[in-house]
Motif scaffolding. Structure first.
Motif, mmCIF file in Angstrom:
data_model
loop_
_atom_site.group_PDB
_atom_site.id
_atom_site.type_symbol
_atom_site.label_atom_id
_atom_site.label_comp_id
_atom_site.label_asym_id
_atom_site.label_seq_id
_atom_site.Cartn_x
_atom_site.Cartn_y
_atom_site.Cartn_z
ATOM 1 N N VAL A 55 1.267 -1.311 -0.138
ATOM 2 C CA VAL A 55 0.102 0.197 -0.120
ATOM 3 C C VAL A 55 0.720 1.120 0.196
ATOM 4 O O VAL A 55 1.882 1.522 0.343
ATOM 5 N N VAL A 56 0.481 2.109 -0.740
ATOM 6 C CA VAL A 56 0.830 3.093 -0.674
ATOM 7 C C VAL A 56 1.200 3.769 0.808
ATOM 8 O O VAL A 56 0.524 3.851 1.255
ATOM 9 N N GLY A 57 2.612 3.925 1.519
ATOM 10 C CA GLY A 57 2.807 4.667 2.661
ATOM 11 C C GLY A 57 3.540 3.442 3.558
ATOM 12 O O GLY A 57 4.524 3.860 5.014
ATOM 13 N N ALA A 58 3.283 2.071 2.618
ATOM 14 C CA ALA A 58 3.644 1.210 3.671
ATOM 15 C C ALA A 58 5.053 1.710 4.141
ATOM 16 O O ALA A 58 6.107 1.982 2.699
ATOM 17 N N ARG A 59 5.696 0.689 4.593
ATOM 18 C CA ARG A 59 7.516 0.461 4.801
ATOM 19 C C ARG A 59 7.571 -0.814 4.856
ATOM 20 O O ARG A 59 6.832 -1.597 5.924
ATOM 21 N N PHE A 60 9.221 -1.624 4.561
ATOM 22 C CA PHE A 60 9.748 -2.451 5.006
ATOM 23 C C PHE A 60 11.269 -2.867 4.738
ATOM 24 O O PHE A 60 11.612 -1.918 4.435
ATOM 25 N N GLU A 61 11.671 -3.590 5.336
ATOM 26 C CA GLU A 61 13.162 -3.843 5.567
ATOM 27 C C GLU A 61 13.552 -4.216 4.819
ATOM 28 O O GLU A 61 12.837 -5.463 4.178
ATOM 29 N N ALA A 62 14.703 -4.190 4.302
ATOM 30 C CA ALA A 62 15.550 -5.696 3.089
ATOM 31 C C ALA A 62 16.918 -5.208 3.901
ATOM 32 O O ALA A 62 17.468 -4.316 4.476
ATOM 33 N N ARG A 63 17.092 -6.810 3.695
ATOM 34 C CA ARG A 63 18.570 -7.046 3.730
ATOM 35 C C ARG A 63 19.933 -7.132 2.879
ATOM 36 O O ARG A 63 19.022 -8.072 1.896
ATOM 37 N N ASN A 64 20.410 -6.761 2.022
ATOM 38 C CA ASN A 64 21.179 -7.029 0.870
ATOM 39 C C ASN A 64 23.252 -8.055 1.385
ATOM 40 O O ASN A 64 23.072 -7.345 2.332
ATOM 41 N N ARG A 65 23.097 -8.690 0.654
ATOM 42 C CA ARG A 65 24.489 -9.325 0.197
ATOM 43 C C ARG A 65 25.230 -8.737 -0.530
ATOM 44 O O ARG A 65 25.036 -9.027 -1.670
ATOM 45 N N PHE A 66 26.144 -8.231 -0.539
ATOM 46 C CA PHE A 66 27.197 -7.995 -1.673
ATOM 47 C C PHE A 66 29.026 -8.763 -1.152
ATOM 48 O O PHE A 66 28.804 -9.500 -0.301
ATOM 49 N N ALA A 67 29.797 -9.436 -2.787
ATOM 50 C CA ALA A 67 30.606 -9.681 -2.755
ATOM 51 C C ALA A 67 31.235 -8.728 -1.497
ATOM 52 O O ALA A 67 31.864 -7.917 -0.799
ATOM 53 N N GLY A 68 32.145 -9.787 -1.281
ATOM 54 C CA GLY A 68 33.262 -9.535 0.063
ATOM 55 C C GLY A 68 32.441 -9.739 1.538
ATOM 56 O O GLY A 68 33.528 -9.010 2.233
ATOM 57 N N GLY A 69 31.359 -9.975 1.386
ATOM 58 C CA GLY A 69 30.525 -10.301 2.511
ATOM 59 C C GLY A 69 29.999 -9.173 3.354
ATOM 60 O O GLY A 69 29.697 -8.830 4.374
ATOM 61 N N LEU A 70 30.065 -8.456 2.731
ATOM 62 C CA LEU A 70 29.554 -6.942 2.991
ATOM 63 C C LEU A 70 27.725 -7.217 3.322
ATOM 64 O O LEU A 70 27.017 -7.371 1.964
ATOM 65 N N VAL A 71 27.439 -7.110 4.524
ATOM 66 C CA VAL A 71 26.052 -7.028 4.552
ATOM 67 C C VAL A 71 24.932 -5.569 4.685
ATOM 68 O O VAL A 71 25.828 -5.125 5.863
ATOM 69 N N THR A 72 24.241 -5.106 3.945
ATOM 70 C CA THR A 72 23.349 -3.880 4.319
ATOM 71 C C THR A 72 21.969 -4.116 4.461
ATOM 72 O O THR A 72 21.447 -5.380 4.320
ATOM 73 N N GLN A 73 21.341 -3.300 5.779
ATOM 74 C CA GLN A 73 19.972 -2.995 5.689
ATOM 75 C C GLN A 73 19.206 -1.976 5.883
ATOM 76 O O GLN A 73 19.985 -1.053 6.029
ATOM 77 N N VAL A 74 18.534 -2.033 4.766
ATOM 78 C CA VAL A 74 17.423 -0.503 4.383
ATOM 79 C C VAL A 74 16.342 -0.372 4.766
ATOM 80 O O VAL A 74 15.422 -1.635 5.046
ATOM 81 N N VAL A 75 15.345 1.318 4.296
ATOM 82 C CA VAL A 75 14.093 1.185 4.732
ATOM 83 C C VAL A 75 13.280 1.381 3.348
ATOM 84 O O VAL A 75 14.273 1.940 3.234
ATOM 85 N N CYS A 76 12.619 0.392 3.489
ATOM 86 C CA CYS A 76 11.586 0.868 2.202
ATOM 87 C C CYS A 76 10.136 1.417 2.259
ATOM 88 O O CYS A 76 9.811 1.372 3.051
ATOM 89 N N LEU A 77 10.241 2.984 1.182
ATOM 90 C CA LEU A 77 8.894 3.346 1.515
ATOM 91 C C LEU A 77 8.117 2.845 -0.031
ATOM 92 O O LEU A 77 8.553 3.442 -1.029
ATOM 93 N N VAL A 78 7.254 2.264 0.448
ATOM 94 C CA VAL A 78 5.877 2.112 -1.308
ATOM 95 C C VAL A 78 6.153 3.454 -1.243
ATOM 96 O O VAL A 78 4.948 4.139 -0.622
ATOM 97 N N VAL A 79 5.985 3.652 -3.068
ATOM 98 C CA VAL A 79 5.267 4.473 -3.846
ATOM 99 C C VAL A 79 4.135 4.547 -4.047
ATOM 100 O O VAL A 79 3.786 5.355 -5.064
ATOM 101 N N ALA A 80 4.450 3.301 -4.645
ATOM 102 C CA ALA A 80 3.279 2.680 -6.266
ATOM 103 C C ALA A 80 3.057 1.662 -5.571
ATOM 104 O O ALA A 80 3.713 0.504 -5.013
ATOM 105 N N ALA A 81 1.174 1.177 -6.308
ATOM 106 C CA ALA A 81 1.010 0.106 -5.479
ATOM 107 C C ALA A 81 -0.552 -0.130 -6.470
ATOM 108 O O ALA A 81 -1.093 0.213 -5.783
#
Length: 175
Positions: A55-81
């Motif tokens: 739903v527009v305005g909903a939030r979710f979190e995501a985790r990404n893994r990159f080469a070399g072992g880097l892991v990031t965590q982000v917050v995402c905001l739905v802008v189109a649904a």
């Protein structure tokens, strides 16, 4: 040219014709619990703040893994649904209330001429906020164009792999 050597606004996308109907693909794209099964980079995503659907305005979190072992965590905001045609979100390193987004992701789905087929376009656009691409460019400004081109190529490959994995799973569910 901006201070980040053209990172802001840089864009890439893929467009694929897939053998699944748009409503089934929409369900897969918006099922955050499955993204880690399909994506070569995003290992986890989950709704925040009591949200459970796109739903527009909903939030979710995501985790990404990159080469070399880097892991990031982000917050995402739905802008189109717009079920089953459009799903998009902005990505933040912290709170969307206090930071600028550093990326925008978007899926567009449209029925193909053939029954039960869909044209899916996934896109990525760098935003104005700070990101890994900016950090790489700051660390090696003389190689900025090649670094950015390499990251956009990687994103395009990852988008294709992710969409193809979703489609395989959808088709396997029907057998």
């Amino acid at each position: 040219m901006d201070q980040y050597f053209g990172v802001t606004g840089s864009h890439t996308e893929v467009e694929l014709l897939v053998d699944v109907p748009a409503d089934r693909l929409w369900e897969a794209i918006t099922d955050l619990s499955r993204i880690g099964d399909w994506s070569p980079e995003c290992t986890y995503a989950g709704w925040l703040d009591g949200w459970s659907e796109p739903v527009v305005g909903a939030r979710f979190e995501a985790r990404n893994r990159f080469a070399g072992g880097l892991v990031t965590q982000v917050v995402c905001l739905v802008v189109a649904a717009d079920r089953p045609f459009s799903f998009g979100w902005k990505v933040f390193g912290g709170s969307p209330d206090t930071e600028e987004h550093f990326a925008t992701w978007h899926y567009e789905l449209r029925p193909a001429e053939q029954p039960d087929r869909t044209v899916v376009r996934q896109s990525f656009t760098h935003g104005p906020g700070d990101s890994g691409a900016r950090a790489a460019v700051r660390a090696d400004p003389g190689n900025a164009a090649a670094l950015l081109r390499g990251r956009l190529d990687q994103l395009r490959r990852n988008m294709t792999v992710t969409i193809e994995a979703m489609v395989r799973d959808i088709r396997n569910e029907g057998t």
